[in-house]
Scaffold this active site. Structure first.
Site, short mmCIF file in Angstrom:
data_model
loop_
_atom_site.label_atom_id
_atom_site.label_comp_id
_atom_site.label_asym_id
_atom_site.label_seq_id
_atom_site.Cartn_x
_atom_site.Cartn_y
_atom_site.Cartn_z
N GLY A 34 0.83 -1.20 0.00
CA GLY A 34 0.00 0.00 0.00
C GLY A 34 0.87 1.25 0.00
O GLY A 34 2.10 1.17 0.05
N THR A 36 1.27 3.65 2.30
CA THR A 36 2.01 3.93 3.54
C THR A 36 3.19 2.95 3.66
O THR A 36 4.31 3.36 3.98
CB THR A 36 1.09 3.81 4.77
N ASP A 89 3.23 -2.69 8.36
CA ASP A 89 2.24 -2.64 7.27
C ASP A 89 1.26 -1.49 7.53
O ASP A 89 1.16 -0.99 8.66
CB ASP A 89 1.47 -3.98 7.23
N GLY A 90 0.54 -1.09 6.50
CA GLY A 90 -0.51 -0.09 6.65
C GLY A 90 -1.82 -0.75 7.03
O GLY A 90 -1.88 -1.95 7.28
N ALA A 91 -2.89 0.05 7.08
CA ALA A 91 -4.23 -0.49 7.36
C ALA A 91 -5.26 0.47 6.77
O ALA A 91 -4.94 1.62 6.47
CB ALA A 91 -4.46 -0.64 8.87
N ASP A 92 -6.47 -0.03 6.60
CA ASP A 92 -7.55 0.82 6.09
C ASP A 92 -8.36 1.43 7.23
O ASP A 92 -8.91 2.52 7.10
CB ASP A 92 -8.44 0.00 5.16
N LYS A 102 -8.03 -4.52 6.69
CA LYS A 102 -6.99 -4.40 5.68
C LYS A 102 -7.50 -5.02 4.38
O LYS A 102 -8.49 -5.71 4.36
CB LYS A 102 -5.71 -5.12 6.14
N GLU A 111 -0.70 -10.55 3.49
CA GLU A 111 -0.39 -9.70 4.65
C GLU A 111 -0.72 -10.41 5.96
O GLU A 111 0.04 -10.32 6.94
CB GLU A 111 -1.17 -8.39 4.57
N LYS A 129 -7.67 7.21 9.85
CA LYS A 129 -8.11 5.81 9.77
C LYS A 129 -8.54 5.24 11.12
O LYS A 129 -8.95 4.08 11.21
CB LYS A 129 -6.99 4.96 9.18
#
Ligand SMILES: O=C[C@H](O)[C@H](O)[C@H](O)COP(=O)(O)O
Length: 262
Positions: A34, A36, A89-92, A102, A111, A129
């Site tokens: 993603g 980020t 990692d990123g996240a939604d 995610k 992931e 978020k």
């Protein structure tokens, strides 16, 4: 080409930059997917090139694998690494218990496998978020292509009686064709608006035939690093119950911002 960063990009960048401070020499590191996570991979590449940091990186998508190689990270598979020290990692979306949605970028299957094969998971994000209750962001569910319509119908049935505010389920598209994940599957997006019981939802969805994995990450994330457009970065640790804030400067000119595509 370098470009001016928006406040959201700046927030993502400072979160990513802070997160790579947690990476130590010799670590095996899961590399998220993603926009980020792409900043994080670039910052990590900078440490590899400038400080001689020695790490092995396990990417969570073909996109991340390509970027990691480009910035000089030694890329290995999860099977080669066996177990990881840390995944970033990123996240939604994330809630106060650091449960996550995610998969907005279609990568949540790899992931989740990588994050759960790690001693620790750090999520990097901007403040927008954070939610009280998960579910405003459509929940991605990766499904086998064979019979996906039947899987969609079965998911619709299991949603009845669950604590949600919406039940629309849409097939993710890539232009005119269904989106295909790195594992060759499709993604159904569940427009639930509210997920009252994320733990139950995660378990129930994975019982449906045809479902490979849902995008709920329950009790997987250990720390969240929240960036702000003015350079403030807050790090919250769910296990220790601590929170600290630092302020980072933006580099005037940096090739970390070149060719941002993710
Ligand atoms: O499938 C993609 C991932 O779960 C991403 O980490 C998530 O969608 C967040 O992406 P971004 O950092 O671009 O908002």
């Amino acid at each position: 080409m370098s470009r001016e960063l928006s406040p959201i990009d700046k927030a993502k960048f400072v979160a990513a930059r802070r997160a790579v401070d947690f990476v130590e020499d010799g670590m095996r590191v899961g590399l998220g997917t993603g926009s980020t996570a792409a900043f994080m991979v670039r910052c990590l590449g900078e440490r590899v090139q400038q400080e001689g940091l020695r790490i092995r990186g396990v990417p969570t998508s073909s996109r991340t694998a390509a970027l990691a190689r480009e910035v000089g990270i030694d890329v290995v598979t999860l099977d080669e690494a066996r177990w990881l020290d840390l995944t970033i990692d990123g996240a939604d979306e994330f809630d106060g218990d650091l449960n996550l949605i995610k998969g907005g970028g279609g990568a949540h299957l790899q992931e989740k496998i990588v994050a759960t094969a790690s001693d620790q998971m750090i999520v990097i994000t901007d403040a927008a978020k954070e939610v009280e209750t998960l579910g405003a962001f459509p929940l991605p569910v990766e499904v086998i292509r064979f019979g996906w319509r039947a899987t969609q119908a079965l998911i619709g049935e299991v949603l009845v009686g669950m604590d949600v505010l919406g039940r629309d389920i849409t097939l993710r598209m890539n232009g005119d064709a269904p989106y295909v994940t790195d594992e060759g599957n499709h993604i159904l997006d569940l427009h639930l608006k509210r997920i009252g019981n994320p733990r139950q939802m995660a378990m129930v969805l994975n019982q449906v035939a045809g479902v490979v994995e849902n995008g709920l990450f329950i009790d997987i994330c250990d720390r969240v690093i929240v960036g702000h457009g003015d350079g403030r970065v807050e790090t919250r640790d769910i296990n220790e119950g601590t929170s600290e804030e630092v302020r980072l400067e933006f580099p005037e000119e940096s090739n970390l911002f070149n060719d941002l595509t993710d």
